[in-house]
Design a protein around this motif. Structure first.
Motif, PDB file in Angstrom:
ATOM      1  N   LYS B 171      18.847  32.146  16.617  1.00 33.67           N
ATOM      2  CA  LYS B 171      18.445  31.900  14.998  1.00 33.67           C
ATOM      3  C   LYS B 171      18.030  32.085  13.731  1.00 33.67           C
ATOM      4  O   LYS B 171      18.074  31.830  12.860  1.00 33.67           O
ATOM      5  N   ALA B 172      17.723  33.098  14.566  1.00 36.42           N
ATOM      6  CA  ALA B 172      17.368  34.180  12.673  1.00 36.42           C
ATOM      7  C   ALA B 172      18.794  34.551  12.552  1.00 36.42           C
ATOM      8  O   ALA B 172      18.917  34.358  11.571  1.00 36.42           O
ATOM      9  N   VAL B 173      20.170  34.407  13.093  1.00 39.95           N
ATOM     10  CA  VAL B 173      21.060  33.976  12.560  1.00 39.95           C
ATOM     11  C   VAL B 173      21.718  32.765  11.785  1.00 39.95           C
ATOM     12  O   VAL B 173      21.793  32.631  10.628  1.00 39.95           O
ATOM     13  N   LEU B 174      21.276  32.119  12.517  1.00 36.44           N
ATOM     14  CA  LEU B 174      20.880  30.574  11.703  1.00 36.44           C
ATOM     15  C   LEU B 174      20.532  30.471  10.386  1.00 36.44           C
ATOM     16  O   LEU B 174      20.900  29.712   9.427  1.00 36.44           O
ATOM     17  N   ALA B 175      19.530  30.919  10.954  1.00 37.71           N
ATOM     18  CA  ALA B 175      18.296  31.126   9.826  1.00 37.71           C
ATOM     19  C   ALA B 175      19.238  32.128   8.383  1.00 37.71           C
ATOM     20  O   ALA B 175      19.089  31.443   7.561  1.00 37.71           O
ATOM     21  N   ALA B 176      19.816  33.019   8.645  1.00 39.46           N
ATOM     22  CA  ALA B 176      19.793  34.141   7.580  1.00 39.46           C
ATOM     23  C   ALA B 176      21.129  33.176   6.800  1.00 39.46           C
ATOM     24  O   ALA B 176      21.279  33.413   5.707  1.00 39.46           O
ATOM     25  N   SER B 177      22.066  32.120   7.457  1.00 41.59           N
ATOM     26  CA  SER B 177      23.044  31.380   6.945  1.00 41.59           C
ATOM     27  C   SER B 177      22.312  30.043   5.987  1.00 41.59           C
ATOM     28  O   SER B 177      23.183  30.110   5.062  1.00 41.59           O
ATOM     29  N   PRO B 180      18.804  33.820   3.188  1.00 46.99           N
ATOM     30  CA  PRO B 180      19.095  35.322   3.412  1.00 46.99           C
ATOM     31  C   PRO B 180      17.227  35.655   2.673  1.00 46.99           C
ATOM     32  O   PRO B 180      16.865  36.720   3.957  1.00 46.99           O
ATOM     33  N   ARG B 181      17.116  35.065   1.856  1.00 46.23           N
ATOM     34  CA  ARG B 181      15.459  36.292   1.794  1.00 46.23           C
ATOM     35  C   ARG B 181      14.615  36.361   2.424  1.00 46.23           C
ATOM     36  O   ARG B 181      14.032  36.464   2.764  1.00 46.23           O
ATOM     37  N   GLY B 182      14.877  34.122   3.219  1.00 45.34           N
ATOM     38  CA  GLY B 182      13.264  34.186   3.836  1.00 45.34           C
ATOM     39  C   GLY B 182      13.208  34.580   5.141  1.00 45.34           C
ATOM     40  O   GLY B 182      12.349  34.951   5.575  1.00 45.34           O
ATOM     41  N   VAL B 183      14.707  35.121   5.705  1.00 46.30           N
ATOM     42  CA  VAL B 183      14.843  35.646   6.832  1.00 46.30           C
ATOM     43  C   VAL B 183      14.430  36.687   6.571  1.00 46.30           C
ATOM     44  O   VAL B 183      13.327  37.691   7.532  1.00 46.30           O
TER      45      VAL B 183
END
Lengths: 416, 291
Positions: B171-177, B180-183
């Protein structure tokens, strides 16, 4: 794209020249000039990498015996990265800067066809050890005075097709009572005349041509092609492949296509082909000018031994011809008594040299394949080999055969 | 008969295309990198598997593993040699970095290609298949390896889907896509995510390469066409959209197979390329692209 250059034996040549002049031998100054031969080839491919190696071996042997009339043979090699453009640049450099007297180049027809006009423009002898397109000799026939500097040191496609038909007649028609064939070849310069000759000679030996499939050389998936061929139920697939080899062979086996393949399959001549295909080569029949342990002439096996000792692997088909070419260029220089290109051409036309693949003679002016090799009994007949259990076994012609036809179990050879 | 043949052959080849394109689109989606050394990684994996199995006699399983490991190592090498130094560089303007990375990965791919050609020649190699023999399915004689290829491809894609959608790291990977700043604000180290994605990419490209080597065979010449095919599938499906890539892979795979059977094997790749041109005109974001 750089052109690598390795001036072998320049030092030896220089020393010879220095000694010659220092001792004021009563020879004309020119006599000590070395014979410089440029070799432009594909260093990365199995077929091409043997070309400079075999030429180097021949030069060393000639030099060890004192050279030709006091001349040493020097080999200068250039890697062409299988590219016509790189080859042309290498050719210009070889002639203009490195002052070579003759060039041996390439097993790729497209490369040789690109170099042919340069051989004419720069009036420098060009001999190919491995290209097959008939257009090379046709160009010479069309404009002899201009294009006479090119010699075809390997078999033309139409000659190859003739040799394949000769072998197919004995092995398949007389031996296995086969009646029909499908031609399968890659779309390249060398296969156009090959296919035309196949279409002419196969019906003559009693094989009806059911279909003719030409495919792009960058084909990777041969499933549709084999399925189509199988649907036509031929007794044999007659091949004309060189740029591809591993892939159709592996897929022929993995799909268990029940029809044998016979013809030209240049990659199958490589000793590494068994490993490249993980043994899928078993049963594949292919034309070659030489085979392991086959003494085509008394010179064949000593050459193979020397090559293997020096380089650790077996020569490719173009290695045999490249080796012979250095020898008969040297002989021609001796006959001509000069390095002058026109005199060299005249002397090369009189070549009658027993090399590693047979007796080398060039077809004369007036022949549609002028400067091509004479083929047939007494000159060059070629062989028909078959991969069997990891080994290349020669089946034809009978007088030099060392095995019998044998197919993997999925291949059906009786036509029913 | 021919219908089933086209269906089966097209399915296998499309599955392979799908797996090859998935890693490619994942990297782009997460880190914005178009990795033009993609084909070189696949070829290196296949040739390493071939060399291990055929030259050093490791057997097909260990050989395949060595192939995948080779691709994994090369994926990290690609990241550390050709991508990260440019991303971190202060001397290259931000807006030019994309083109610099395109160039550097292209060159890196050529380096790998030349090394493979130098060590193993440019002759095609085929990897020893894990399953040999043929099965007759719906009246079509098909190599068992073709089914094996399709099954492995879909298993790997399924595992990837679970990894991305069902695990925290995924999910972190998905979020990074997406952002990126939010992650990074949530306390994830972006560089760790990139590293993990490059690792996953290396494994995906490696599996695709080894399977390709078993199914069709590869040579150093395959590098360019493989990159181009992944690239066009991903563009057709919509850059960064994994499901778009999967569908596009099947469109391209079946279009090629249909052409090869019904028209001529010589024109195999032409209709798919025409379709790509058409999509570029009518829907430049790709069939399923978000932008």
């Amino acid at each position: 794209m750089t052109i690598s250059q390795q001036p072998f034996g320049i030092l030896a040549g220089a020393v010879a020249v220095a000694l010659g002049s220092a001792m004021l031998l009563p020879v004309p100054a020119q006599a000590a000039d070395p014979i410089r031969i440029g070799v432009i080839a594909e260093a990365q491919s199995v077929a091409g990498s043997s070309i400079p190696q075999a030429a180097q071996l021949a030069a060393e042997e000639i030099n060890a015996k004192g050279g030709v009339d006091g001349r040493k043979v020097e080999i200068i090699t250039y890697d062409n990265h299988s590219s016509s453009a790189d080859s042309v640049r290498a050719f210009q450099r070889a002639v203009n800067e490195d002052k070579v007297n003759a060039v041996i180049s390439s097993y790729i027809s497209e490369v040789v066809l690109a170099l042919e006009p340069w051989a004419s423009r720069l009036k420098t002898v060009l001999i190919t050890p491995g290209a097959a397109s008939d257009v090379i000799t046709q160009n010479i026939a069309k404009d002899y005075d201009h294009n006479k500097y090119t010699f075809h040191g390997y078999l033309t496609s139409s000659a190859l097709a003739g040799l394949v038909c000769d072998a197919a007649k004995d092995l398949l028609v007389d031996g296995l009572k086969m009646k029909s064939a499908v031609i399968m070849s890659e779309d390249a310069a060398w296969t156009t005349p090959l296919d035309a000759a196949y279409e002419k000679c196969l019906p003559k030996i009693g094989l009806k041509v059911l279909d003719h499939i030409r495919f792009s050389p960058d084909t990777t998936d041969f499933t549709p092609i084999f399925n189509k061929i199988e649907g036509q139920k031929p007794d044999v697939i007659i091949t004309g492949i060189s740029h591809v080899g591993t892939q159709p062979t592996v897929q022929w086996k993995s799909q268990q296509v029940p029809i044998p393949m016979l013809g030209i399959s240049s990659q199958a001549t490589n000793s590494t082909f068994w490993k490249d295909t993980n043994g899928a080569a078993d049963g594949v029949l292919f034309n070659a000018v030489s085979g392991p342990g086959v003494a085509v002439t008394p010179k064949t096996l000593p050459f193979v031994d020397a090559f293997q000792k020096k380089f650790g692997n077996l020569p490719s088909y173009a290695g045999y011809t490249s080796y012979d070419e250095v020898y008969y260029i040297a002989e021609a220089v001796h006959r001509a008594g000069s390095l002058n290109s026109d005199k060299l051409v005249a002397a090369l036309e009189k070549t009658d040299y027993v090399g590693t693949i047979g007796r080398v003679e060039f077809l004369p002016k007036g022949d549609p394949h002028v400067h091509g090799l004479r083929t047939g009994k007494g000159t060059i007949t070629g062989l028909m080999l078959q991969w069997q259990d990891g080994k290349q076994v020669n089946l034809w012609p009978a007088n030099v055969a060392n095995g019998k036809l044998k197919f993997p179990s999925f291949v059906k050879t009786a036509s029913h | 008969m021919q219908f089933w043949q086209i269906l089966i052959d097209g399915f296998a080849i499309s599955a392979l295309y799908a797996l090859g394109a998935t890693g490619f689109t994942l990297i782009f989606g997460v880190s914005g990198v178009l990795n033009l050394s993609h084909g070189a990684l696949m070829v290196a994996a296949a040739v390493a598997a071939w060399a291990a199995a055929s030259e050093f006699g490791t057997g097909s399983y260990l050989g395949a593993l060595i192939g995948v490991l080779t691709s994994l190592v090369l994926a990290f090498a690609t990241y550390f040699i050709a991508v990260r130094p440019i991303q971190n560089s202060k001397r290259i303007a931000e807006r030019e970095k994309e083109i610099f990375i395109l160039t550097s990965t292209l060159l890196w791919g050529i380096i790998i290609q030349e090394v493979v050609a130098y060590l193993f020649t440019n002759n095609a190699k085929t990897v020893l298949p894990i399953i040999e023999g043929v099965v007759v399915f719906l009246g079509v004689r098909t190599p068992s390896n073709e089914f094996f290829t399709a099954i492995v491809c879909w298993l790997v894609i399924a595992v990837l889907w679970l990894l991305v959608n069902r695990t925290k790291a995924g999910k972190a990977v998905l979020a990074a896509s997406m952002n990126p700043r939010g992650v990074t604000l949530l306390g994830f180290e972006l560089s760790h995510i990139y590293l993990a994605v490059w690792g996953v990419y290396g494994i995906l490209a490696g599996i695709a390469g080894v399977l390709l080597g078993m199914f069709l065979g590869v040579s150093s010449y395959s590098v360019g066409p493989l990159t181009a095919s992944a690239f066009s599938i991903v563009v057709l499906g919509g850059l960064g959209s994994v499901s778009g890539s999967l569908i596009a892979a099947y469109v391209v795979g079946y279009l090629e197979t249909l052409t090869a059977y019904l028209v001529s094997p010589a024109y195999r790749s032409i209709p798919a390329l025409l379709l790509l041109v058409l999509v570029m005109y009518l829907r430049p974001q790709g069939l399923f692209g978000r932008r």
